[in-house]
Design a protein around this motif. Structure first.
Motif, PDB file in Angstrom:
ATOM      1  N   ASP A  82       7.212 105.120  34.064  1.00 57.74           N
ATOM      2  CA  ASP A  82       5.883 104.513  33.901  1.00 57.74           C
ATOM      3  C   ASP A  82       4.872 105.489  33.293  1.00 57.74           C
ATOM      4  O   ASP A  82       3.807 105.074  32.826  1.00 57.74           O
ATOM      5  CB  ASP A  82       5.353 104.023  35.253  1.00 57.74           C
ATOM      6  N   LYS A  83       5.204 106.765  33.309  1.00 57.22           N
ATOM      7  CA  LYS A  83       4.282 107.788  32.801  1.00 57.22           C
ATOM      8  C   LYS A  83       4.691 108.341  31.423  1.00 57.22           C
ATOM      9  O   LYS A  83       4.025 109.229  30.901  1.00 57.22           O
ATOM     10  CB  LYS A  83       4.193 108.943  33.799  1.00 57.22           C
ATOM     11  N   THR A  85       4.405 107.337  28.445  1.00 61.25           N
ATOM     12  CA  THR A  85       3.457 107.208  27.337  1.00 61.25           C
ATOM     13  C   THR A  85       2.045 107.654  27.716  1.00 61.25           C
ATOM     14  O   THR A  85       1.116 107.520  26.929  1.00 61.25           O
ATOM     15  CB  THR A  85       3.403 105.754  26.838  1.00 61.25           C
ATOM     16  N   SER A  86       1.894 108.213  28.908  1.00 60.07           N
ATOM     17  CA  SER A  86       0.582 108.676  29.352  1.00 60.07           C
ATOM     18  C   SER A  86       0.200 109.970  28.638  1.00 60.07           C
ATOM     19  O   SER A  86       1.019 110.876  28.478  1.00 60.07           O
ATOM     20  CB  SER A  86       0.600 108.918  30.864  1.00 60.07           C
ATOM     21  N   ASN A  87      -1.060 110.062  28.233  1.00 60.83           N
ATOM     22  CA  ASN A  87      -1.573 111.274  27.596  1.00 60.83           C
ATOM     23  C   ASN A  87      -2.295 112.178  28.584  1.00 60.83           C
ATOM     24  O   ASN A  87      -2.834 113.212  28.198  1.00 60.83           O
ATOM     25  CB  ASN A  87      -2.517 110.907  26.444  1.00 60.83           C
ATOM     26  N   ASP A  88      -2.314 111.789  29.856  1.00 59.07           N
ATOM     27  CA  ASP A  88      -2.895 112.609  30.908  1.00 59.07           C
ATOM     28  C   ASP A  88      -1.985 113.809  31.145  1.00 59.07           C
ATOM     29  O   ASP A  88      -0.775 113.645  31.344  1.00 59.07           O
ATOM     30  CB  ASP A  88      -3.023 111.775  32.186  1.00 59.07           C
ATOM     31  N   ASN A  91       0.626 113.888  33.857  1.00 61.48           N
ATOM     32  CA  ASN A  91       1.807 113.026  33.754  1.00 61.48           C
ATOM     33  C   ASN A  91       2.801 113.484  32.695  1.00 61.48           C
ATOM     34  O   ASN A  91       3.822 112.826  32.471  1.00 61.48           O
ATOM     35  CB  ASN A  91       1.370 111.599  33.423  1.00 61.48           C
ATOM     36  N   ARG A  92       2.515 114.596  32.054  1.00 59.19           N
ATOM     37  CA  ARG A  92       3.292 114.965  30.863  1.00 59.19           C
ATOM     38  C   ARG A  92       4.658 115.601  31.159  1.00 59.19           C
ATOM     39  O   ARG A  92       5.417 115.858  30.221  1.00 59.19           O
ATOM     40  CB  ARG A  92       2.462 115.880  29.959  1.00 59.19           C
ATOM     41  N   THR A  95       8.793 112.356  30.765  1.00 60.55           N
ATOM     42  CA  THR A  95       8.968 112.176  29.322  1.00 60.55           C
ATOM     43  C   THR A  95      10.252 111.418  29.016  1.00 60.55           C
ATOM     44  O   THR A  95      11.244 111.529  29.750  1.00 60.55           O
ATOM     45  CB  THR A  95       9.013 113.546  28.616  1.00 60.55           C
ATOM     46  N   TYR A 127      -0.252 112.322  21.089  1.00 61.39           N
ATOM     47  CA  TYR A 127      -0.480 110.892  21.329  1.00 61.39           C
ATOM     48  C   TYR A 127       0.840 110.227  21.711  1.00 61.39           C
ATOM     49  O   TYR A 127       1.537 109.650  20.871  1.00 61.39           O
ATOM     50  CB  TYR A 127      -1.090 110.241  20.095  1.00 61.39           C
ATOM     51  N   ARG A 128       1.159 110.290  22.980  1.00 63.07           N
ATOM     52  CA  ARG A 128       2.462 109.808  23.428  1.00 63.07           C
ATOM     53  C   ARG A 128       2.537 108.287  23.492  1.00 63.07           C
ATOM     54  O   ARG A 128       3.641 107.736  23.627  1.00 63.07           O
ATOM     55  CB  ARG A 128       2.795 110.411  24.792  1.00 63.07           C
ATOM     56  N   HIS A 129       1.401 107.611  23.413  1.00 60.20           N
ATOM     57  CA  HIS A 129       1.425 106.145  23.421  1.00 60.20           C
ATOM     58  C   HIS A 129       1.868 105.592  22.069  1.00 60.20           C
ATOM     59  O   HIS A 129       2.111 104.401  21.930  1.00 60.20           O
ATOM     60  CB  HIS A 129       0.044 105.590  23.781  1.00 60.20           C
TER      61      HIS A 129
END
Length: 258
Positions: A82-83, A85-88, A91-92, A95, A127-129
């Motif tokens: 769930d994390k 695509t988070s750019n926080d 949460n990185r 992956t 920009y992982r989203h």
């Protein structure tokens, strides 16, 4: 000391061929079939990085267990889907991973064991989203990180004598590396190691010699003061004079090698 990006000519045709073969072999990164490719890569990176970790810039030994090959973009899936695509930044470490870049030399750098473990699976794509580029990107704006093949380290991170790290001009890329790799605690670790070397030295000359390989990191002022504290019966001017002799020898040696 100024630290630049890894030179573009670090990898010659031999390494490119070894990694092309590894990429098409179907074998995992850990396979012993890739030992020759990894050894050649490590040698090239060790020379290109002047024997220093690409993140903390501390000296590393060219020996097994003292350095590791870091995948700048992590090769494997990890963490909470769930994390992905988070750019926080929090949460990185979750992956989707980038398996297609496992054997891309520009995605690889040499790090000390500590920094590589601290970084772990941290995903530095900005920009992982957005779906990742199909080809490995060398665009400096593609990363929230000081990418060692793209960015000049010293443009983003300043190291004050004694391994005090500072994000230059509030660089977000530099701040990210400092935070994720825990570089704020490196100074204490290095000071303890330096103090131990000096403490275990048989005499003040040996203590000075034990610190020569990190002269650029600490500077003579700190080294001389630390040695003086360890050997209080030696006149300060004698320690300073011996340090000056050693420094002159280093400069002559450097001039000879040019």
């Amino acid at each position: 000391m100024t630290y630049r990006k890894i030179p573009v000519d670090t990898y010659g045709p031999e390494i490119d061929e070894l990694f092309n073969t590894a990429s098409t072999s179907g074998r995992e990164w850990k396979s012993s079939a890739h030992d020759n490719a990894k050894a050649a890569l490590k040698k090239a990176l060790f020379d290109a990085q002047s024997g220093r970790c690409v993140y903390c810039r501390r000296p590393i030994k060219e020996e097994i267990g003292h350095n590791e090959i870091d995948h700048i973009l992590p090769k494997l899936q990890s963490g909470d889907e769930d994390k992905f695509t988070s750019n926080d930044r929090r949460n990185r470490r979750s992956t989707a991973g980038y398996p297609t870049f496992t054997f891309v030399p520009r995605n690889l750098a040499l790090a000390c064991k500590r920094c590589n473990q601290r970084k772990g699976t941290f995903d530095a794509r900005k920009y992982r989203h957005i779906d990742p580029n199909a080809a490995y990107s060398l665009d400096e704006d593609y990363y929230d990180w000081v990418h060692p093949h793209i960015h000049d380290y010293s443009d983003h991170i300043e190291i004050i004598e004694g391994f005090i790290f500072h994000a230059k001009d509030a660089s977000p890329n530099g701040e990210c590396v400092i935070s994720v790799c825990g570089l704020d605690s490196v100074a204490a670790v290095e000071r303890a190691a330096a103090d131990l070397r000096i403490k275990n030295a048989a005499d003040y000359a040996v203590a000075l010699l034990s610190m020569l390989h990190q002269l650029d990191d600490y500077g003579w002022a700190y080294i001389v003061d630390a040695v003086q504290e360890r050997f209080p019966d030696i006149p300060p001017e004698e320690i300073a004079s011996t340090a000056s002799i050693f420094e002159s020898g280093l400069k002559r040696g450097a001039a000879t090698r040019r």
